[in-house]
Write a protein that holds these residues in place. Structure first.
Motif, PDB file in Angstrom:
ATOM      1  N   LEU A 169      36.631 -21.721   0.576  1.00  0.00           N
ATOM      2  CA  LEU A 169      35.406 -20.975   0.270  1.00  0.00           C
ATOM      3  C   LEU A 169      34.816 -21.418  -1.071  1.00  0.00           C
ATOM      4  O   LEU A 169      33.595 -21.523  -1.220  1.00  0.00           O
ATOM      5  CB  LEU A 169      35.706 -19.475   0.254  1.00  0.00           C
ATOM      6  N   ILE A 170      35.699 -21.674  -2.038  1.00  0.00           N
ATOM      7  CA  ILE A 170      35.233 -22.174  -3.330  1.00  0.00           C
ATOM      8  C   ILE A 170      34.559 -23.527  -3.154  1.00  0.00           C
ATOM      9  O   ILE A 170      33.465 -23.783  -3.677  1.00  0.00           O
ATOM     10  CB  ILE A 170      36.407 -22.292  -4.317  1.00  0.00           C
ATOM     11  N   LEU A 171      35.218 -24.401  -2.411  1.00  0.00           N
ATOM     12  CA  LEU A 171      34.691 -25.748  -2.198  1.00  0.00           C
ATOM     13  C   LEU A 171      33.369 -25.705  -1.443  1.00  0.00           C
ATOM     14  O   LEU A 171      32.446 -26.478  -1.749  1.00  0.00           O
ATOM     15  CB  LEU A 171      35.713 -26.582  -1.425  1.00  0.00           C
ATOM     16  N   ARG A 175      29.960 -27.437  -2.776  1.00  0.00           N
ATOM     17  CA  ARG A 175      29.280 -28.470  -1.993  1.00  0.00           C
ATOM     18  C   ARG A 175      27.821 -28.116  -1.736  1.00  0.00           C
ATOM     19  O   ARG A 175      26.961 -28.993  -1.688  1.00  0.00           O
ATOM     20  CB  ARG A 175      30.012 -28.683  -0.659  1.00  0.00           C
ATOM     21  N   ARG A 176      27.534 -26.819  -1.576  1.00  0.00           N
ATOM     22  CA  ARG A 176      26.155 -26.389  -1.328  1.00  0.00           C
ATOM     23  C   ARG A 176      25.350 -26.288  -2.616  1.00  0.00           C
ATOM     24  O   ARG A 176      24.142 -26.048  -2.572  1.00  0.00           O
ATOM     25  CB  ARG A 176      26.141 -25.030  -0.626  1.00  0.00           C
ATOM     26  N   ALA A 181      27.912 -18.341  -5.318  1.00  0.00           N
ATOM     27  CA  ALA A 181      28.901 -18.209  -4.248  1.00  0.00           C
ATOM     28  C   ALA A 181      30.245 -18.791  -4.672  1.00  0.00           C
ATOM     29  O   ALA A 181      31.304 -18.208  -4.407  1.00  0.00           O
ATOM     30  CB  ALA A 181      28.413 -18.907  -2.978  1.00  0.00           C
ATOM     31  N   ALA A 182      30.220 -19.950  -5.339  1.00  0.00           N
ATOM     32  CA  ALA A 182      31.457 -20.580  -5.799  1.00  0.00           C
ATOM     33  C   ALA A 182      32.154 -19.694  -6.830  1.00  0.00           C
ATOM     34  O   ALA A 182      33.378 -19.527  -6.798  1.00  0.00           O
ATOM     35  CB  ALA A 182      31.167 -21.952  -6.381  1.00  0.00           C
TER      36      ALA A 182
END
Length: 204
Positions: A169-171, A175-176, A181-182
């Motif tokens: 979820l962190i990744l 990436r986005r 969110a991260a």
């Protein structure tokens, strides 16, 4: 052409458990030093710096290849692995750890060591990505202590699958390019790790 100099120069492996000592020194170098992915790892140069024969260095690199921190190319030798393999490797090792835990016994010590190494590398790569020297210094200061503490774990790891999901979820957020969110996923991961650690201590 100048010869590669690795930041492990000056480390002194212990003669008792030489292979494990060499492994620890190289692992600490990979986790705390700013070594670019793809950098060649010369067995002969490392052996010379550590004042050991090439054999324990070669054995250590074979073991580190299983963690995903280094890769081996036929006829070219070992190199520092690219970051993209880290989460995939943790997922693979996490499945093995979970299987051992569900079978009713602790995971083999070597497997736990490999899992913890790649788990820490995931966090260290995030520190590196910030380009913040203060965070990098903090990461380097605590990495060896955390790694040594984890070597005392002998009861197994029951949250490997949870950690892989949380890391994913962190990744995804990174990436986005979604910092919020991260950040939220990282805070959630830290809180869950803290909660699971407390349960683990209470159950002993």
């Amino acid at each position: 052409m100048s010869e590669t100099v690795y930041p492990l120069a000056g480390g002194t492996p212990q003669r008792k458990g030489l292979r494990d000592s060499v492994y620890e020194l190289i692992l600490n170098m990979l986790m705390t030093s700013d070594i670019a992915p793809g950098t060649r790892l010369s067995i002969d140069v490392i052996a010379r710096d550590l004042k050991v024969s090439p054999t324990p260095v070669r054995e250590a690199l074979v073991q580190l290849e299983r963690t995903g921190l280094v890769t081996r190319e036929a006829l070219k030798g070992y190199r520092v692995a690219p970051p993209i393999h880290t989460l995939e490797k943790q997922r693979e090792l996490g499945e093995k750890v979970r299987g051992a835990f569900e079978a009713g016994g602790p995971a083999p010590v070597d497997l736990l060591r490999e899992y913890f190494a790649v788990d820490w590398q995931f966090h260290h790569l995030i520190f590196e990505g910030t380009h913040n020297p203060f965070l990098l210094d903090m990461s380097e200061a605590i990495s060896i202590r955390v790694h040594r503490m984890r070597q005392t774990v002998s009861s197994g790891v029951s949250d490997a699958s949870d950690a892989v999901i949380e890391h994913g979820l962190i990744l995804d957020g990174l990436r986005r390019g979604d910092g919020e969110a991260a950040s939220s996923a990282m805070r959630d991961h830290i809180e869950k790790v803290r909660y699971r650690a407390r349960l683990d201590v209470a159950s002993r």
